[in-house]
Design an enzyme around this catalytic site. Structure first.
Site, PDB file in Angstrom:
ATOM      1  N   LYS A 174      42.460  52.349  36.909  1.00  0.00           N
ATOM      2  CA  LYS A 174      43.909  52.499  36.733  1.00  0.00           C
ATOM      3  C   LYS A 174      44.387  51.716  35.531  1.00  0.00           C
ATOM      4  O   LYS A 174      43.912  50.614  35.272  1.00  0.00           O
ATOM      5  CB  LYS A 174      44.587  51.957  38.003  1.00  0.00           C
ATOM      6  CG  LYS A 174      46.042  52.254  38.108  1.00  0.00           C
ATOM      7  CD  LYS A 174      46.322  53.619  38.686  1.00  0.00           C
ATOM      8  CE  LYS A 174      47.791  53.970  38.621  1.00  0.00           C
ATOM      9  NZ  LYS A 174      48.235  54.343  37.257  1.00  0.00           N
ATOM     10  N   LYS A 232      42.458  51.557  30.559  1.00  0.00           N
ATOM     11  CA  LYS A 232      43.608  51.573  29.657  1.00  0.00           C
ATOM     12  C   LYS A 232      43.372  52.619  28.586  1.00  0.00           C
ATOM     13  O   LYS A 232      42.232  52.878  28.210  1.00  0.00           O
ATOM     14  CB  LYS A 232      43.764  50.204  28.986  1.00  0.00           C
ATOM     15  CG  LYS A 232      45.136  49.973  28.415  1.00  0.00           C
ATOM     16  CD  LYS A 232      46.115  49.676  29.520  1.00  0.00           C
ATOM     17  CE  LYS A 232      47.412  49.116  29.038  1.00  0.00           C
ATOM     18  NZ  LYS A 232      48.090  48.344  30.086  1.00  0.00           N
ATOM     19  N   ASP A 286      45.583  42.671  45.102  1.00  0.00           N
ATOM     20  CA  ASP A 286      44.967  43.492  46.150  1.00  0.00           C
ATOM     21  C   ASP A 286      45.345  44.967  46.048  1.00  0.00           C
ATOM     22  O   ASP A 286      45.677  45.603  47.063  1.00  0.00           O
ATOM     23  CB  ASP A 286      45.365  42.971  47.545  1.00  0.00           C
ATOM     24  CG  ASP A 286      44.513  41.798  47.960  1.00  0.00           C
ATOM     25  OD1 ASP A 286      43.369  41.712  47.486  1.00  0.00           O
ATOM     26  OD2 ASP A 286      45.007  40.957  48.728  1.00  0.00           O
ATOM     27  N   HIS A 342      34.287  49.305  40.341  1.00  0.00           N
ATOM     28  CA  HIS A 342      33.923  48.813  41.677  1.00  0.00           C
ATOM     29  C   HIS A 342      34.877  49.361  42.719  1.00  0.00           C
ATOM     30  O   HIS A 342      34.565  49.419  43.910  1.00  0.00           O
ATOM     31  CB  HIS A 342      33.898  47.277  41.708  1.00  0.00           C
ATOM     32  CG  HIS A 342      35.210  46.641  41.424  1.00  0.00           C
ATOM     33  ND1 HIS A 342      35.841  46.760  40.213  1.00  0.00           N
ATOM     34  CD2 HIS A 342      36.034  45.901  42.200  1.00  0.00           C
ATOM     35  CE1 HIS A 342      36.993  46.116  40.258  1.00  0.00           C
ATOM     36  NE2 HIS A 342      37.141  45.593  41.451  1.00  0.00           N
ATOM     37  N   ARG A 343      36.101  49.745  42.270  1.00  0.00           N
ATOM     38  CA  ARG A 343      37.046  50.488  43.098  1.00  0.00           C
ATOM     39  C   ARG A 343      37.468  51.700  42.276  1.00  0.00           C
ATOM     40  O   ARG A 343      37.611  51.601  41.056  1.00  0.00           O
ATOM     41  CB  ARG A 343      38.307  49.654  43.378  1.00  0.00           C
ATOM     42  CG  ARG A 343      38.064  48.363  44.113  1.00  0.00           C
ATOM     43  CD  ARG A 343      38.225  48.552  45.618  1.00  0.00           C
ATOM     44  NE  ARG A 343      38.138  47.285  46.309  1.00  0.00           N
ATOM     45  CZ  ARG A 343      36.999  46.698  46.670  1.00  0.00           C
ATOM     46  NH1 ARG A 343      35.841  47.251  46.381  1.00  0.00           N
ATOM     47  NH2 ARG A 343      37.018  45.548  47.316  1.00  0.00           N
ATOM     48  N   SER A 386      52.715  51.614  41.185  1.00  0.00           N
ATOM     49  CA  SER A 386      51.887  52.790  40.881  1.00  0.00           C
ATOM     50  C   SER A 386      50.979  53.114  42.070  1.00  0.00           C
ATOM     51  O   SER A 386      50.749  54.281  42.390  1.00  0.00           O
ATOM     52  CB  SER A 386      51.003  52.531  39.661  1.00  0.00           C
ATOM     53  OG  SER A 386      51.721  52.743  38.476  1.00  0.00           O
TER      54      SER A 386
HETATM   55  N1  GLU Z   1      50.859  49.776  31.954  1.00  0.00           N
HETATM   56  C1  GLU Z   1      51.133  48.972  33.083  1.00  0.00           C
HETATM   57  C2  GLU Z   1      50.314  47.715  33.057  1.00  0.00           C
HETATM   58  O1  GLU Z   1      49.889  47.251  32.022  1.00  0.00           O
HETATM   59  C3  GLU Z   1      51.033  49.757  34.389  1.00  0.00           C
HETATM   60  C4  GLU Z   1      49.683  50.246  34.766  1.00  0.00           C
HETATM   61  C5  GLU Z   1      49.675  51.208  35.965  1.00  0.00           C
HETATM   62  O2  GLU Z   1      50.675  51.329  36.633  1.00  0.00           O
HETATM   63  O3  GLU Z   1      48.619  51.801  36.170  1.00  0.00           O
HETATM   64  O4  GLU Z   1      50.117  47.064  34.048  1.00  0.00           O
END
Ligand code: GLU
Length: 474
Positions: A73, A109, A102, A68-69, A366
């Site tokens: 990540k 993952k 936000d 949705h975004r 990040s």
């Molecule tokens: N692995 C980290 C987490 O579980 C960081 C994820 C990230 O920075 O994209 O939140």
């Protein structure tokens, strides 16, 4: 400290059950709930790598829970127990996590089935570059769509290899450095990323201590100083969290639980000394200034005010949940409390600050790193000296109007222009505090919400479902 394999629910079922409590509290239509819970896509790759003349086949996954975004990540972990269910569960947690703080990303993952300690640096570079190539070619890694980061068993070094592999394949992509976060600063990383998750955990705890009504419901009084804390896992997240609590907040770290046992000291361990010892000896065994016990998990059952599981999933289960003697559990790891354990702890009145909020500091920074990469400039570069000059003028004006000299410490504070680390920490603190307030408001004002975890899911699902309703399903 091994992953429990006698769980009745899988990790992803456990996460879904926790989300279901929120869907029920919100009276969400089942079709929308199903759409939000579903994992959008998952890829499994099996690839051969020539390790010192012998070909080995590796298996890895990348799950995209939500789009949705964009980009989606989430980290990539290297471990001997990774499987598809785990990666899907962690991707779902990323979706909720990003929404809570936000951060405008979907959830993803990755995992590689590997024991990194069995390979040298060269082998790991070959394996990582090959894994990255598989993900890039199959559309599961790019600055616009899917951006990995460090997780268990990976760090800056692996992220630098991934970034370089992407750049070699896509030199025309002007945003190539944004294809991964958690890179070394010299390769497009941002200052403060390595400490970010642990620091975020501490900002969350400090905000909790600014809310007397939440402290009261956890049976806590006073400040953080002197509070007894048990921490499980002195890896990247646990180390920074425990170190700050020990050195800046004067809390007492009474036990540190590691893979090979636990160190216990009622009047407080020095986190830095323990970490130095581990760096040198690769174990906590033999550390002089504490009592050692081989049965690490038993140390979780000591009396304390705050228990911080910062190691891995499924450490607090139906077996040990009833034995804990803590007021507050702060989930620095992802999924450390199983759904069954959560039910037991809720009934026992133990407060839990949930993973999807507590450890969101990593993805928050990040996000800052990704923005830095897209804008191709370090934060603070344009305004720092300007702010310093303005500070100087302010001091001169104050001194000439009052005929007094401003003390040196005050001058230094007023004159100093913010650098990248100042800005990152400020953005992280603000993010953790704002998210806490949303969560706490939901906890106190929604009569269907009985705990912080459900509050966190309600906050997340409310934002995610809005984007479904606004755009529609097509
Ligand atoms: N692995 C980290 C987490 O579980 C960081 C994820 C990230 O920075 O994209 O939140």
């Amino acid at each position: 400290m091994s992953k429990k394999d006698n769980q009745t629910l899988s990790f992803s079922q456990s996460v879904n059950h926790m989300a279901d409590r929120a869907f029920r509290a919100m009276d969400m239509a089942p079709d929308i709930a199903a759409a939000i819970k579903a994992c959008s896509s998952i890829i499994q790759v099996n690839f051969p790598v020539n390790i010192k003349g012998k070909v080995e086949v590796f298996t890895g996954w990348r799950a995209v829970h939500s789009t949705h975004r964009l980009p989606a990540k989430g980290g990539i972990r290297y471990a001997t127990f990774v499987d598809q269910d785990e990666v899907e569960a962690l991707a779902a947690l990323m979706t909720y996590k990003c929404a809570i703080v936000d951060v405008p990303f979907g959830g993803s993952k990755g995992g590689l089935l590997i024991d990194p300690s069995r390979y040298d640096r060269n082998d790991l570079e070959l394996i990582t570059r090959r894994f990255a190539r598989e993900l890039i070619r199959k559309g599961f890694l790019s600055p616009a769509t899917n951006v990995p980061a460090p997780d268990m068993g990976t760090g800056q070094r692996e992220m630098a290899w991934i970034a370089d592999t992407y750049k070699l394949l896509h030199p025309e992509d002007i945003n190539h450095t944004g294809c991964v976060t958690g890179k070394p600063v010299a390769h497009g990383g941002i200052r403060g990323r390595t400490e970010a998750t642990g620091r975020g955990v501490v900002y969350a705890i400090r905000e909790f201590f600014r809310h007397p009504e939440d402290m009261k419901s956890a049976g806590l009084k006073g400040g953080l100083a002197g509070k007894r804390i048990i921490i499980q896992g002195l890896g990247n997240v646990g180390y920074y969290a425990a170190k700050l609590l020990d050195e800046e907040d004067d809390a007492k770290i009474i036990a540190i639980i590691e893979r090979d046992g636990a160190l216990i000291k009622e009047d407080g361990l020095s986190v830095e000394a323990v970490r130095q010892y581990i760096n040198e000896h690769k174990t906590i065994k033999g550390y002089a200034d504490a009592t050692f016990t081989e049965n690490g998990l038993s140390a979780m059952e000591l009396k304390c005010e705050i228990l911080i599981p910062a190691a891995m999933e499924a450490q607090i289960t139906a077996e040990n949940a009833g034995k804990l003697k803590t007021n507050l559990i702060v989930e620095a790891a992802n999924g450390p409390v199983t759904f069954e354990a959560d039910e037991i702890l809720r009934k026992a009145g133990v407060s839990i600050l949930p993973d999807a909020y507590v450890n969101a500091g990593g993805v928050t920074v990040s996000y800052f790193e990704w923005i830095r990469n897209l804008s191709h400039i370090r934060f603070g570069r344009m305004e720092r000296r300007f702010d310093e000059t303005r500070g100087q003028h302010l001091i001169s004006a104050m001194e000439s109007l009052t005929n007094q000299t401003v003390p040196d410490w005050m001058r230094d504070e007023i004159v100093r222009g913010a650098d990248e680390l100042d800005l990152v920490r400020s953005g992280l603190d603000d993010t953790m505090r704002n998210a806490y307030q949303e969560l706490s408001n939901t906890f106190h004002n929604n009569k269907n919400v009985e705990d912080f975890r459900t509050a966190a899911y309600v906050v997340a699902i409310d934002k995610i479902s809005r984007s479904y309703f606004d755009i529609g399903v097509y």
